[in-house]
Design an enzyme around this catalytic site. Structure first.
Site, PDB file in Angstrom:
ATOM      1  N   CYS A   1      -4.126   6.804   6.653  1.00 41.27           N
ATOM      2  CA  CYS A   1      -2.864   7.180   7.302  1.00 41.27           C
ATOM      3  C   CYS A   1      -3.072   7.384   8.804  1.00 41.27           C
ATOM      4  O   CYS A   1      -2.217   7.003   9.609  1.00 41.27           O
ATOM      5  CB  CYS A   1      -2.303   8.457   6.686  1.00 41.27           C
ATOM      6  SG  CYS A   1      -1.812   8.258   4.963  1.00 41.27           S
TER       7      CYS A   1
ATOM      8  N   CYS B   1       0.835  -1.206   0.000  1.00 38.76           N
ATOM      9  CA  CYS B   1       0.000   0.000   0.000  1.00 38.76           C
ATOM     10  C   CYS B   1       0.864   1.247   0.000  1.00 38.76           C
ATOM     11  O   CYS B   1       0.383   2.348  -0.248  1.00 38.76           O
ATOM     12  CB  CYS B   1      -0.988   0.005   1.153  1.00 38.76           C
ATOM     13  SG  CYS B   1      -0.285   0.448   2.739  1.00 38.76           S
TER      14      CYS B   1
END
Length: 122
Positions: A102, A33
């Site tokens: 995040c 990712c």
């Protein structure tokens, strides 16, 4: 797109690096990712006295790592475990929808580093 706080924590990240005698260390994320976050915690008498990070990823990943370390410093283990990705986002005045993962990574890094500490210290 990004708040001024996100840009500030990306351009001037706080607490970058390693703690040589850290007693809680964890790495979360994966290279597929594109974001890998490693967090180091120094915990004394149940209080997080220092926190540092190394993050490979986008600007939002660096900013959330920076803010997460700021949020946990001085907190008890119990207080730090209550820090959510939402708290990290709010402290940064928000993140774009496509960067929310995040903040999730930051929450996971905090919890994983504390779990590492707890496994080493009963």
């Amino acid at each position: 797109m990004y708040s001024e706080k996100v840009l500030d924590h990306f351009m001037n990240p706080r607490n970058v690096g390693e703690i040589e005698d850290a007693n809680g260390v964890a790495q979360v994320g994966n290279a597929k990712c594109g974001d890998i976050m490693k967090m180091y915690l120094k915990i004394e008498n149940g209080i997080i006295v220092d926190a540092k990070f190394k993050t490979f990823g986008c600007g939002a990943a660096v900013a959330t790592s920076s803010m997460a370390t700021e949020l946990v410093k001085g907190k008890t283990i119990e207080e730090a475990l209550k820090i959510t990705n939402k708290a990290v986002m709010e402290a940064l005045d928000g993140l774009p929808a496509q960067k929310i993962h995040c903040s999730v990574l930051a929450e996971e890094a905090i919890k994983a580093a504390i779990e590492d500490y707890m496994s080493k210290n009963n």
